[in-house]
Scaffold this active site. Structure first.
Site, short mmCIF file in Angstrom:
data_model
loop_
_atom_site.label_atom_id
_atom_site.label_comp_id
_atom_site.label_asym_id
_atom_site.label_seq_id
_atom_site.Cartn_x
_atom_site.Cartn_y
_atom_site.Cartn_z
N CYS A 384 51.39 102.67 99.99
CA CYS A 384 52.48 102.27 99.08
C CYS A 384 53.70 101.85 99.90
O CYS A 384 53.70 100.79 100.51
CB CYS A 384 52.79 103.40 98.10
SG CYS A 384 53.73 102.86 96.66
N HIS A 515 47.24 104.08 95.97
CA HIS A 515 47.21 105.45 96.48
C HIS A 515 45.75 105.93 96.54
O HIS A 515 45.25 106.56 95.60
CB HIS A 515 48.02 106.37 95.58
CG HIS A 515 49.50 106.19 95.69
ND1 HIS A 515 50.28 106.95 96.54
CD2 HIS A 515 50.34 105.32 95.07
CE1 HIS A 515 51.55 106.56 96.43
NE2 HIS A 515 51.61 105.57 95.55
N GLU A 517 44.50 108.34 98.07
CA GLU A 517 44.37 109.80 98.14
C GLU A 517 44.02 110.42 96.79
O GLU A 517 43.41 111.50 96.73
CB GLU A 517 45.65 110.43 98.69
CG GLU A 517 46.88 110.36 97.79
CD GLU A 517 47.73 109.12 97.98
OE1 GLU A 517 48.93 109.14 97.64
OE2 GLU A 517 47.18 108.10 98.47
#
Length: 539
Positions: A384, A515, A517
């Site tokens: 990001c 993102h 993750e």
């Protein structure tokens, strides 16, 4: 539908989220279909506008919901995909009740906490639990007795009578006073008394302590809290390996206690794969050092919760690749100040990760981290904002006429805006107005085999990942960047929004606007965290 409710008493931070997730894992291992709900009693509609310093990370769900990090725990442990409906807040409930009142849905009645608010809470829970699942695990955030949670406790008490099959697990602290040297049960006794006074009685006690619960403490709690000694569970510390918690519960036959209350007769839990992964984690020796350059790090302590999913994704990747993860937390502002310890961590890292963030504080430090990784050929992953600062750094250092390059988020008057505000964003409202949730990224190359990003994901044509941002790379400057060697290998469906950037002739220099993750799982690490390397066989 069967319900398992997890409450906490005495203090916050006891690990109700991990307890809820671990109970879910156990029930799932018994062959049951499980979903989770997190109740957050705060007045906010969601976690989207909360400070990471105060609240930790905002976990983004598939549908764009911004939620508490415990939703991430549920998704990772259970390998499920949840929605914003799986997170209930006082703000959501009150908004729904007020909208009904304005429509005249209550037929002129005086709108009250009981029954209207409590009914709305129960209806919401049952609507979410109506999905094709067998058990719904509900975590009540905060601490029993908090004024904010009172309507939810009342609603859960009513729900327990409405549905019947209802198991309450109460998590409480059993401290050891150094002067006495024995485990003290009074905090748990008092929190159970508070819980009972509000209309709920625990079926199981989960006792948090530094060491295994002693026999005398177990018997005392069983007698004073009116539960069988077999239903008093020891949730002692397991160090950094939270994957040990479901095994710890299984070894104490917690699943049998829950199943008895819920009147379920199922197979014994199969945790072979889970146990193998937990044992592998403990056996890892060869280190890999990752410098995580963040801005949400306090002066007196590192706020790891602000980067909770990033750290978990690093753990998933390191275990899959048989490496012992060592995260060096580097405050971005310390790099700006030239602080030696911060720079030493950066220079000693095997890889550098710059995660997301908002606001200009610490940004120049993140740019310095990206520059160090690029110039010294250190593997770099920017997420990001981490992708955006990589673009800004490249513009300043490589494109000689752009030394003042910046994002309009940090300098609205910059003459070289490499990163700009997205046209569909709102400048007046903060909550829920970003580009949120799952979006599709197409790999932009004639030959996908020649695209590093595509190789990371197995040479597919596109990938769906979760987003949370207001700013994007300026599409008008893309051609200039690519001519200089910074290549945008992933774009949205229009081809105008940059999603992935990579640098040619560098071992690994990748930035992603999304993102990754949030979709990483134990045993299924995100490809950008593993760097495209294959997972090791856990058998």
């Amino acid at each position: 539908m069967k319900y398992v409710v997890v409450t906490g008493g005495g203090m916050s931070g006891l690990g109700k989220g991990v307890t809820s997730s671990s109970v879910g894992v156990l029930l799932q291992a018994c062959g049951l279909r499980v979903t989770c709900i997190k109740i957050d009693p705060y007045l906010n509609i969601d976690a989207g506008t909360m400070s990471p310093f105060e609240h930790g990370e905002v976990f983004v769900l598939q549908d764009g919901g911004e939620a508490d990090l415990d939703l991430g725990n549920y998704e990772r442990f259970l390998d499920v995909t949840l929605t914003s409906d799986n997170n209930i807040t006082t703000g959501k409930i009150n908004r729904t009740v007020m909208e009904k009142e304005r429509r005249g849905a209550y037929l002129g009645k005086t709108v009250q906490v009981v029954p209207h608010v409590t009914d709305e809470i129960q209806d919401w829970i049952q609507r979410v639990a109506h999905a094709p699942v067998d058990v719904c695990v509900i975590e009540l955030g905060g601490t029993v007795g908090d004024i904010e949670s009172c309507p939810f406790v009342e609603a859960l008490a009513e729900l327990s009578y409405r549905v019947g099959d209802f198991c309450l697990i109460h998590v409480s602290h059993v401290p050891v006073l150094s002067a006495v040297g024995e485990q003290k049960t009074k905090p748990t006794q008092h929190s159970v008394r508070t819980l009972r006074s509000l209309g709920l009685a625990p079926n199981i006690l989960a006792c948090r302590s530094n060491s295994p619960l002693e026999g005398y403490a177990r018997e005392k709690l069983a007698r004073s809290c009116h539960v069988s000694s077999g239903n008093v569970l020891s949730l002692h510390d397991v160090g950094k390996n939270v994957w040990r918690v479901p095994i710890l519960l299984r070894d104490q036959k917690a699943h049998e206690a829950v199943l008895r209350v819920l009147n379920l007769d199922v197979k014994e839990p199969d945790l072979k794969e889970w146990t193998a992964r937990a044992e592998l984690f403990d056996a890892l020796v060869e280190p890999v050092r990752i410098a995580l350059v963040g801005k949400y790090m306090g002066l007196t302590r590192i706020n790891k919760d602000a980067y909770f999913s990033v750290e978990k994704a690093l753990m998933h990747a390191s275990v899959a690749l048989r490496k012992k993860l060592a995260v060096d937390w580097v405050p971005a502002e310390d790099l700006e100040d030239g602080t030696a310890p911060a720079w030493n961590k950066l220079k000693g890292a095997d890889g550098i990760l710059v995660p997301g963030g908002f606001g200009d504080r610490g940004v120049e430090g993140k740019i310095l981290a990206a520059k160090h990784a690029r110039e010294n050929r250190i593997p770099y992953l920017g997420i990001c904002l981490g992708m955006q600062v990589a673009v800004i750094e490249f513009a300043r250092s490589v494109l000689l006429d752009m030394q003042d390059a910046n994002s309009t988020e940090f300098d609205a008057e910059t003459k070289n805006p490499c990163v700009v505000f997205m046209p569909e964003g709102s400048r007046t409202h903060m909550g829920g107005t970003m580009r949120l949730g799952s979006r599709r990224t197409y790999f932009h190359h004639d030959n996908h085999v020649g695209c590093m990003a595509a190789r990371l994901y197995g040479n597919v044509s596109y990938v769906d990942e979760r987003h949370r941002h207001r700013y994007e790379v300026n599409p008008e400057m893309v051609a200039r960047f690519e001519e200089a060697g910074l290549w945008f290998s992933g774009r949205d469906e229009s081809g105008e929004r940059m999603e992935i950037v990579e640098l040619g002739e560098h071992p690994f220099y990748v930035g992603v606007q999304f993102h990754p993750e949030f979709k990483s799982r134990p045993g299924k690490p995100s490809p950008v965290f593993t760097g495209g390397k294959k997972n090791s066989d856990l058998n």
